[in-house]
Design a protein around this motif. Sequence first.
Motif, short mmCIF file in Angstrom:
data_model
loop_
_atom_site.label_atom_id
_atom_site.label_comp_id
_atom_site.label_asym_id
_atom_site.label_seq_id
_atom_site.Cartn_x
_atom_site.Cartn_y
_atom_site.Cartn_z
N THR A 183 61.09 53.55 57.46
CA THR A 183 59.75 52.97 57.33
C THR A 183 58.77 53.88 58.07
O THR A 183 59.09 54.39 59.14
N CYS A 184 57.58 54.04 57.51
CA CYS A 184 56.60 54.95 58.10
C CYS A 184 56.25 54.54 59.54
O CYS A 184 56.08 53.35 59.82
N GLY A 185 56.12 55.52 60.40
CA GLY A 185 55.85 55.25 61.82
C GLY A 185 54.41 55.49 62.24
O GLY A 185 54.15 55.66 63.43
N TYR A 186 53.50 55.57 61.30
CA TYR A 186 52.09 55.73 61.69
C TYR A 186 51.38 54.37 61.68
O TYR A 186 51.43 53.65 62.65
N CYS A 187 50.75 54.03 60.58
CA CYS A 187 49.87 52.85 60.62
C CYS A 187 50.62 51.56 60.26
O CYS A 187 51.78 51.57 59.89
N SER A 188 49.89 50.46 60.34
CA SER A 188 50.51 49.14 60.19
C SER A 188 50.70 48.71 58.75
O SER A 188 51.13 47.60 58.50
N THR A 189 50.38 49.59 57.79
CA THR A 189 50.58 49.20 56.39
C THR A 189 52.04 48.88 56.14
O THR A 189 52.36 47.92 55.44
N GLY A 190 52.94 49.70 56.73
CA GLY A 190 54.37 49.39 56.64
C GLY A 190 55.04 49.95 55.40
O GLY A 190 55.91 49.29 54.82
N CYS A 191 54.68 51.18 54.99
CA CYS A 191 55.25 51.76 53.77
C CYS A 191 56.73 52.10 53.96
O CYS A 191 57.12 52.66 54.98
N SER A 192 57.52 51.81 52.95
CA SER A 192 58.93 52.23 52.94
C SER A 192 59.00 53.68 52.50
O SER A 192 58.45 54.05 51.46
N LYS B 187 54.30 54.79 46.65
CA LYS B 187 53.20 55.66 47.10
C LYS B 187 53.26 55.89 48.62
O LYS B 187 53.82 55.08 49.36
N LEU B 188 52.65 56.99 49.05
CA LEU B 188 52.46 57.27 50.48
C LEU B 188 51.09 57.91 50.65
O LEU B 188 50.60 58.57 49.73
N CYS B 189 50.51 57.80 51.83
CA CYS B 189 49.28 58.55 52.10
C CYS B 189 49.68 59.92 52.67
O CYS B 189 50.86 60.22 52.86
N ILE B 190 48.70 60.73 52.98
CA ILE B 190 48.98 62.10 53.41
C ILE B 190 49.84 62.15 54.68
O ILE B 190 50.69 63.03 54.84
N LYS B 191 49.68 61.16 55.55
CA LYS B 191 50.49 61.18 56.79
C LYS B 191 51.96 60.93 56.46
O LYS B 191 52.85 61.59 57.00
N GLY B 192 52.20 59.98 55.57
CA GLY B 192 53.59 59.69 55.18
C GLY B 192 54.22 60.84 54.42
O GLY B 192 55.40 61.15 54.62
N ILE B 193 53.45 61.49 53.58
CA ILE B 193 54.00 62.58 52.75
C ILE B 193 54.57 63.70 53.62
O ILE B 193 55.55 64.33 53.27
N HIS C 51 43.78 52.74 56.30
CA HIS C 51 45.00 52.17 55.71
C HIS C 51 45.02 52.47 54.22
O HIS C 51 44.82 51.58 53.38
N PRO C 52 45.24 53.74 53.86
CA PRO C 52 45.04 54.15 52.46
C PRO C 52 45.87 53.37 51.45
O PRO C 52 45.42 53.14 50.33
N ILE C 53 47.07 52.97 51.83
CA ILE C 53 47.91 52.30 50.83
C ILE C 53 47.50 50.83 50.66
O ILE C 53 47.61 50.27 49.56
N ILE C 54 47.00 50.21 51.70
CA ILE C 54 46.45 48.84 51.51
C ILE C 54 45.24 48.94 50.58
O ILE C 54 45.04 48.12 49.69
S1 SF4 Z 1 49.39 54.11 54.64
FE1 SF4 Z 1 50.12 56.15 55.23
S2 SF4 Z 1 50.28 56.10 57.47
FE2 SF4 Z 1 50.13 54.00 56.76
S3 SF4 Z 1 52.26 53.30 56.56
FE3 SF4 Z 1 51.64 54.07 54.54
S4 SF4 Z 1 52.24 56.23 54.49
FE4 SF4 Z 1 52.28 55.54 56.63
#
Ligand code: SF4
Length: 770
Positions: free
Chosen positions: A40-49, A75-81, A211-214
Amino acid sequence: MTSEKKKVGKKFSISKIFGRKEQNPIRIADKNIHQWKYTTCGYCSTGCSIEVGLNEEGKAVASRGNANADVNRGKLCIKGIFEHELFEASGRGNKPLMRKAPYDAWQESDWDSTLDHMGSEIQRIQETYGKDSFAIVSTGQLLTEEFYTLGKLARGCIGSNNYDGNTTLCMASAVSGYKRSFGSDGPPGCYDDFEHTECLMAWGSNLPEQHPIIYWRLKEALEKRKFPVIVIDPRVTMFAQFADIHLAITPGTDLALMNSLMYVILDEGLEDRDYINAHTNGIEEVEACVKDYDPITASKICGISEDSIRQVARLYAKAGSAMSIWTMGINQSTHGSDGVVGINSINLITGNIGKPGGTSLSITGQCNAMGTREWSSCSGLPGYRMLEKPEQRKEIADFWGIDEEFFPKKRGLAQTDIFPAIEAGEIKGLWLVATNPMTSMPNTARIRKILEKLDFLVIQDAYADVETTQYAHMFLPAAVWAEKEGCFTNTERRYNIVRKVQEPKGDSKSDFWIFNELSKRFPNGEKIHFPETPEGAFNEMRELSKGAGRTLNISGMTHKKIEDSCGIQWPYTEEDAKRDEEAAKKTNDDLITTESGKLKVEKGVKGAQRLYTTGKFQTPDGKANLIPLPFVNNNEVPCTEFPFWMNSGRVVEHFHTRTRTGKMGNMNKYSPTPYMEMNPDAAADQNIKHGSYVRIVSRRGDAVVMVQLTQRVARNSVFIPFHFHDCVNRVCLGLLDPHSRQPAFKQGSIRIEEVDQDMAAQLNVERRTY
Ligand code: SF4
């Protein structure tokens, strides 16, 4: 097509016009991925798998979104990618380090003697100056099982009451506001509410960048079905540009606007009187308060037209369901907690809580800000229990096997009060876990002096080069993100699991291991059982979450179920799990529990999407509180000496104090330099050029930034990203909210001065080496 047209088409084809004979196909580099691992992504609180791709040597070489996850749907944002690059990023800690004084050179040490020394120093300080003279400040970045274990160590073994998290800088107002309105913390809504709402109001939230994915979930809902989006923000943010209505209010006047919206709703009879009567207390007091905020009066305070106020109030109240979201524009204010209560009240009086598309949803900050709220015991005891309640102190003391008298009877200092207590000489030792106050706290110059006063400062972090380390006596190297295992809770109360993808770097250890080992250095560590695995700690949490009326119930979850379902929302009880298992046997498949209680065949289980669906709240009589909120203008407003409003916030490519994103080329190159957005007309007044450097000055301090001219900010306002060291937090206001103790980072005033361009460029180069 005629032959003439064919000829013309051929003659003027795109490839000819641009001189290209052949189109270049897009090629995706083959990274020789041998295995994908779930996490699970360790940046923001969106909580992307996320799935991390490993090559044959077991090296992490790619990241991709998990397509089965309801949160991000591939999907992921640039931080997750680029998150897999974290494992190799520079600046990581390797060995435990010790030194007598911050001006001495570091000496490498081993874990046993380092933790022996730490345990004895904590006990020496407590014996000399009192139990609370040693303080602990943690984070929103650890795994939930680690939070629970740290809470056990801090409350059950060390016993200091001055224990808090850096979430006081971002989420404390949301917690406080939820407790005041609903009797308990816990966001009541979910992302699925976008699919049902008929009106969305966003307060101080720049969702596409934060929170790009939200935001993508919202866009997806809007593509299926149009509904009005209203953004309230002094700045023309990316979200505001996309909104149907943008209310660019004067900074810090949100409460006046909330009162005025309620004035219109109540004055025009648009409220849901049945819901108010059945499920709330305090409507008379609110009605009396909002009488002072008719739209004409409020328009003058807020700097927007009275018609806009009426229009928005009517749109929101007349929608079949309406929802509000917010982030730091509300929370980081001198009246942040009141702002959250105000948003809750608007939703309560319109009957928009606990129904699909009708909610009051705080978009949380760090990946596990929710996990620390739920289980870290920072402001109380695990599972939202309170130190102030004797029966809850006893329950936890019995469960842990210690004397209940060991616990304090009310919560101690918040993070923002711990630093002044160090300044006053009341606190002598401090343990910082994955937090970097030298960059994140307001008034950095004061924090620098405060840290210098400590007898003993321990930094526990994945990165040895965090700025605060320069004042430390001890450094404990911790594993990062998916070098360890456990859960995060996201904005919509969803538990998701971080699986270990790589071993911890060098001699660094998981925070879980460090807490367990340190507990052995305290007498109560012999009495309390510290499970050896995160799953063992999770099972204790499950046990503690049981109980009638407890919304934070995770007793039906297991680590495996969480992974199989790509996350489960709480409450998810043992009874829910049994029912789902029984139903699965009948259909021979996995099931989702829907809100109506019916079951449909799909993979995984889901938990509860919404809280308070029956209108019963966590207050003594089950009714929500409507609280009057008179607006007191305690912002630091611009004046002749400091003529600009100063605002701060996040940019998409960075996270918090850049300890991670500042080290990753693919992230850092987008915003390597501390910069300031400034209105071109205001710049022309002072003969300031785009791309030049200026010095900003407030009553607290100064900072040097590069100017970016843009119409996104008003002529009397500037905006500066908060991520950079020795930058915006040297000048921000920092006054504390009386309820939440969260600082006002945003509503302050500055002036802008010329600066020597060569010296500023040199400073910039030095900063960019990080
Ligand atoms: S929106 Fe981006 S930073 Fe936030 S959990 Fe998803 S991939 Fe990670």
